[in-house]
Each structure stands twice: as C-alpha cells, then as structure tokens.
Write a protein that holds these residues in place. Structure first.
Motif, PDB file in Angstrom:
ATOM      1  N   TRP A 207       0.754  -1.176   0.006  1.00  0.00           N
ATOM      2  CA  TRP A 207       0.207   0.009   0.015  1.00  0.00           C
ATOM      3  C   TRP A 207       0.818   1.269  -0.036  1.00  0.00           C
ATOM      4  CZ3 TRP A 207      -5.419  -0.136   1.275  1.00  0.00           C
ATOM      5  CH2 TRP A 207      -6.084  -1.458   1.594  1.00  0.00           C
ATOM      6  N   ARG A 208       0.424   2.377  -0.631  1.00  0.00           N
ATOM      7  CA  ARG A 208       1.007   3.518  -0.543  1.00  0.00           C
ATOM      8  C   ARG A 208       0.514   4.250   0.647  1.00  0.00           C
ATOM      9  NH1 ARG A 208      -1.415   6.497  -5.073  1.00  0.00           N
ATOM     10  NH2 ARG A 208      -2.612   4.677  -5.368  1.00  0.00           N
ATOM     11  N   ILE A 209       1.318   5.019   1.488  1.00  0.00           N
ATOM     12  CA  ILE A 209       1.118   5.638   2.568  1.00  0.00           C
ATOM     13  C   ILE A 209       1.755   7.177   2.457  1.00  0.00           C
ATOM     14  CG2 ILE A 209       1.594   5.713   5.090  1.00  0.00           C
ATOM     15  CD1 ILE A 209       1.587   2.661   5.117  1.00  0.00           C
ATOM     16  N   ALA A 210       1.244   8.094   2.952  1.00  0.00           N
ATOM     17  CA  ALA A 210       1.594   9.571   3.222  1.00  0.00           C
ATOM     18  C   ALA A 210       0.833   9.979   4.252  1.00  0.00           C
ATOM     19  CB  ALA A 210       0.961  10.356   1.922  1.00  0.00           C
ATOM     20  N   ILE A 211       1.429  10.577   5.174  1.00  0.00           N
ATOM     21  CA  ILE A 211       1.274  11.412   6.521  1.00  0.00           C
ATOM     22  C   ILE A 211       1.729  12.869   6.509  1.00  0.00           C
ATOM     23  CG2 ILE A 211       1.269  11.120   8.877  1.00  0.00           C
ATOM     24  CD1 ILE A 211       1.516   8.221   8.881  1.00  0.00           C
ATOM     25  N   ASP A 217       6.327  16.081   6.280  1.00  0.00           N
ATOM     26  CA  ASP A 217       5.472  14.997   5.401  1.00  0.00           C
ATOM     27  C   ASP A 217       6.416  13.594   5.341  1.00  0.00           C
ATOM     28  OD1 ASP A 217       3.566  16.882   4.787  1.00  0.00           O
ATOM     29  OD2 ASP A 217       4.959  17.583   3.025  1.00  0.00           O
ATOM     30  N   TYR A 218       5.490  12.565   5.488  1.00  0.00           N
ATOM     31  CA  TYR A 218       6.192  11.241   5.564  1.00  0.00           C
ATOM     32  C   TYR A 218       5.497  10.702   4.423  1.00  0.00           C
ATOM     33  CZ  TYR A 218       7.811  11.994  10.393  1.00  0.00           C
ATOM     34  OH  TYR A 218       8.499  12.525  11.678  1.00  0.00           O
ATOM     35  N   SER A 260      -6.294  17.399  -5.841  1.00  0.00           N
ATOM     36  CA  SER A 260      -5.397  16.614  -4.881  1.00  0.00           C
ATOM     37  C   SER A 260      -5.712  16.788  -3.277  1.00  0.00           C
ATOM     38  CB  SER A 260      -3.780  17.153  -4.849  1.00  0.00           C
ATOM     39  OG  SER A 260      -3.146  16.521  -4.091  1.00  0.00           O
ATOM     40  N   SER A 261      -5.928  15.793  -2.694  1.00  0.00           N
ATOM     41  CA  SER A 261      -6.194  15.498  -1.266  1.00  0.00           C
ATOM     42  C   SER A 261      -5.167  15.715  -0.192  1.00  0.00           C
ATOM     43  CB  SER A 261      -7.032  14.392  -0.896  1.00  0.00           C
ATOM     44  OG  SER A 261      -6.199  13.172  -1.247  1.00  0.00           O
ATOM     45  N   ILE A 262      -3.745  15.355  -0.631  1.00  0.00           N
ATOM     46  CA  ILE A 262      -2.710  15.583   0.356  1.00  0.00           C
ATOM     47  C   ILE A 262      -1.386  15.893  -0.618  1.00  0.00           C
ATOM     48  CG2 ILE A 262      -2.230  12.908   0.178  1.00  0.00           C
ATOM     49  CD1 ILE A 262      -1.419  13.436   2.985  1.00  0.00           C
ATOM     50  N   TYR A 263      -0.713  17.013  -0.346  1.00  0.00           N
ATOM     51  CA  TYR A 263       0.334  17.506  -1.173  1.00  0.00           C
ATOM     52  C   TYR A 263       1.261  18.612  -0.427  1.00  0.00           C
ATOM     53  CZ  TYR A 263      -2.951  21.424  -1.494  1.00  0.00           C
ATOM     54  OH  TYR A 263      -3.373  22.620  -1.073  1.00  0.00           O
ATOM     55  N   ARG A 264       2.329  18.906  -1.073  1.00  0.00           N
ATOM     56  CA  ARG A 264       3.218  19.776  -0.736  1.00  0.00           C
ATOM     57  C   ARG A 264       3.705  20.681  -1.778  1.00  0.00           C
ATOM     58  NH1 ARG A 264       7.229  15.497   0.609  1.00  0.00           N
ATOM     59  NH2 ARG A 264       8.744  15.298  -0.984  1.00  0.00           N
ATOM     60  N   ILE A 280       3.034  19.122  -5.190  1.00  0.00           N
ATOM     61  CA  ILE A 280       3.304  17.758  -5.366  1.00  0.00           C
ATOM     62  C   ILE A 280       2.456  16.947  -4.862  1.00  0.00           C
ATOM     63  CG2 ILE A 280       5.261  16.145  -5.049  1.00  0.00           C
ATOM     64  CD1 ILE A 280       7.134  18.577  -4.913  1.00  0.00           C
ATOM     65  N   ASP A 281       1.641  16.052  -5.457  1.00  0.00           N
ATOM     66  CA  ASP A 281       0.802  15.082  -4.834  1.00  0.00           C
ATOM     67  C   ASP A 281       1.630  13.992  -4.327  1.00  0.00           C
ATOM     68  OD1 ASP A 281      -1.389  13.310  -4.553  1.00  0.00           O
ATOM     69  OD2 ASP A 281      -2.634  14.270  -5.766  1.00  0.00           O
ATOM     70  N   LEU A 282       1.242  13.898  -2.720  1.00  0.00           N
ATOM     71  CA  LEU A 282       2.073  12.816  -1.931  1.00  0.00           C
ATOM     72  C   LEU A 282       1.603  11.277  -2.140  1.00  0.00           C
ATOM     73  CD1 LEU A 282       2.474  14.910   1.236  1.00  0.00           C
ATOM     74  CD2 LEU A 282       4.054  14.597  -0.544  1.00  0.00           C
ATOM     75  N   ARG A 283       0.526  11.322  -3.099  1.00  0.00           N
ATOM     76  CA  ARG A 283      -0.270  10.096  -3.016  1.00  0.00           C
ATOM     77  C   ARG A 283       0.541   9.199  -4.274  1.00  0.00           C
ATOM     78  NH1 ARG A 283      -6.307  11.495  -4.650  1.00  0.00           N
ATOM     79  NH2 ARG A 283      -5.056  12.896  -5.817  1.00  0.00           N
TER      80      ARG A 283
END
Length: 325
Positions: A207-211, A217-218, A260-264, A280-283
C-alpha cells in the motif's frame, strides 16, 4: 475502476440479465444495454484530447454526478429502443440504471474517486481501498464469465462472486484501517498528524502511505505489516500570498488544488530570474519520483511563463512537457 474491469462487470450483468424474461428475447439488446451502461459514465475520457487540466478537472466529475447517473440510463434506453424496437424499454431502463449506478459506485473506492454527490457537494469521494485496476477483482470476474460461457447457470456463477467481492471489500477496509494505525505508531514522535492517506497498489500486500503532521511530510509504502518511509520532508505552508495571488487562477494550479487531497509545495528560483512553483501530490511516489504535479513558472514581472499539470514519470519528461505547453 479501469475500462477492462468495467467491461467485465458489464458482461457479468449481461449474464444475470438474460434470466429476465423481458430481456431474454434479444441477447444483443441485453449485452448492449449492460456493457454500454457499464462504460458510458467514462465518456468524459474524450476530454484528454483537449488538455490535462480539463480532463483532470472533469473526469469522473459531472458524468458521474447524481443528475447524469439518472440521465445516462434514459438516453441509453432510448438508443437501445431505436435499434431494437421489440424490447421492453422499461426493463432496459432498469438494467441500464443498475449498470450505470454500479459503475459510479465502484469508482468511489479508489484513490482517484468521483464527484458522485454532485450537485449536493463537489467534494471528491476517494475511499482509497481498491486500486484503479485490481487484478484479483478482474480475475474473479473473468473466471465467472468463462464458467458461465461453459453453460453454468449465471445465478450459480455470479451470486457467489458478488458475495466474495463483498467480503473482499470488507477485508480491504480492515487492512486500510490497520495500516493507518501502524503508520501513525511509526511516527509517534510527531504528535499532531494533519492528514493520513493509505491507498492500495496492484499488489495485495503493498500500500502507498502518506502522512502530514504539523512538522513533517512522511511518504512511503507498506509491505505486509512493515511500513517503510522513503521520504521525510519539513512541512511548509502554502506559498506566501505574494506568490499565490499570481498563480492561484492559473488553470493548471487551480485544477491541482481542487483535485489533490494531500500535497506539498516547492518554490525554486531559476537561473533566468523566474520562480518555479511546484505542487506535489504525495499519493504518487514511485522509484523516488512524484509522478503527479502541477508547475507554474512565475517571471520577475509576475506573469506565468509556463504551467503544466499531469502524471509524468521522470523529471526529464516533466521538463519537456512543461516547455511544450
């Protein structure tokens, strides 16, 4: 889901629909209704011919909305009636409605998601428990189709498959919840997680994980229960209003922020005096490269020289596409 899986679902529904006496008179009409109904919400794919921003902003948007989920079966029923005048149009409509609904419904379970509740809300529904192409689901459906073609009654084939897929989805939700807990434990020194994203890949146990926390950002992957973070970056707020007021209305930047729902972000000075704003989309981290980005080059006089949004799998190709637009 991907096109191949939607087609397989349409064939499976066709098999079941052949047991409806009102549909049994014309296999061609039945297959057309169910397969077309399983595909028609993705007719917005033609927007790729215009540009990435238009496609990303609208794909699985209005064509997957409540009004179109109602409209598609009506249009399809009329078309089927034109070519197969002897069909029971009421039953055609009911089966078409089921096929369209199932298409929209299953699409909410992957990371791309849909705007299925539009116009009530334009929020993207992205449950992220099933990969866009899930080989297990596709193989199960294909096996069912083959068994049916060998003469086994469709109820005997596909009702157990529906039960198996229902259990499979439950398992995926439980796996996702477990991995979220594991991921948060792995960064327990960070006390204020802001967003947690856990999404599947084509591999069942990966699975892909981003926190995002209030500090870092992890981004990484899970392999079974083992979670490996391959990227840890100091978290920054969005670019200052001095930057954003010049780029926020650019179609590519606006599309990215809506989707995008989670980015930096990164702001990088360039040799020619311009500044590159990169979202940058972290997904989508793979092999050390984030494949889904939006970029705008802001010149010294605060005009946008180049901008781009899309999936690109190397920095070299990204730069070529950026300057091609």
């Amino acid at each position: 889901m991907d096109t191949a899986t939607h087609i397989a679902m349409g064939v499976g529904l066709t098999a079941i629909a052949t047991q409806d006496p009102a549909m049994a008179g014309s296999f061609a009409a039945t297959a057309t209704t169910l397969i077309a109904g399983s595909l028609i919400p993705d007719s917005d794919t033609v927007l790729k011919l215009k540009d990435n921003a238009t496609y990303i902003a609208n794909h699985r948007g209005i064509t997957h909305s409540i009004p179109f989920t109602i409209l598609w079966p009506i249009l399809l029923s009329l078309l089927v009636f034109v070519f197969f005048k002897h069909v029971d149009v009421t039953h055609v409509w009911m089966w078409a409605q089921l096929a369209v609904f199932l298409h929209v419904f299953v699409d909410i379970f992957n990371s791309y998601g849909t705007q299925a509740l539009r116009p009530i809300t334009n929020k993207w529904i992205q449950l992220s428990v099933i990969n866009t192409f899930d080989p297990i689901i596709f193989i199960i459906l294909c096996l069912g189709i083959v068994i049916w073609l060998f003469g086994v009654h469709p109820f005997v084939v596909f009702f157990p498959i529906i039960a198996i897929l229902f259990l499979y989805y439950i398992i995926r939700f439980r796996m996702q919840a477990m991995l979220k807990r594991q991921a948060l434990k792995a960064i327990q020194e960070e006390h204020n997680p802001v967003k947690v994203f856990v999404a599947p890949t084509m591999k069942f146990m990966e699975w892909r994980i981003a926190i995002q926390t209030d500090q870092y950002d992890y981004v990484g992957r899970s392999y079974g229960r083992n979670i490996v973070f391959s990227d840890k970056t100091k978290r920054e707020s969005l670019p200052s209003s001095d930057f954003m007021k010049y780029v926020k209305d650019d179609v590519n930047i606006k599309t990215f922020l809506n989707f995008s729902s989670i980015y930096r972000w990164q702001a990088t000075p360039q040799e020619d005096g311009s500044t590159e704003i990169r979202l940058i989309d972290l997904r989508y981290l793979k092999n050390g490269h984030y494949s889904f980005v939006a970029i705008a080059h802001l010149t010294q006089d605060h005009t946008i020289d180049h901008s781009y949004i899309g999936w690109v799998f190397s920095e070299e190709k990204l730069q070529k596409k950026l300057y091609a637009h």
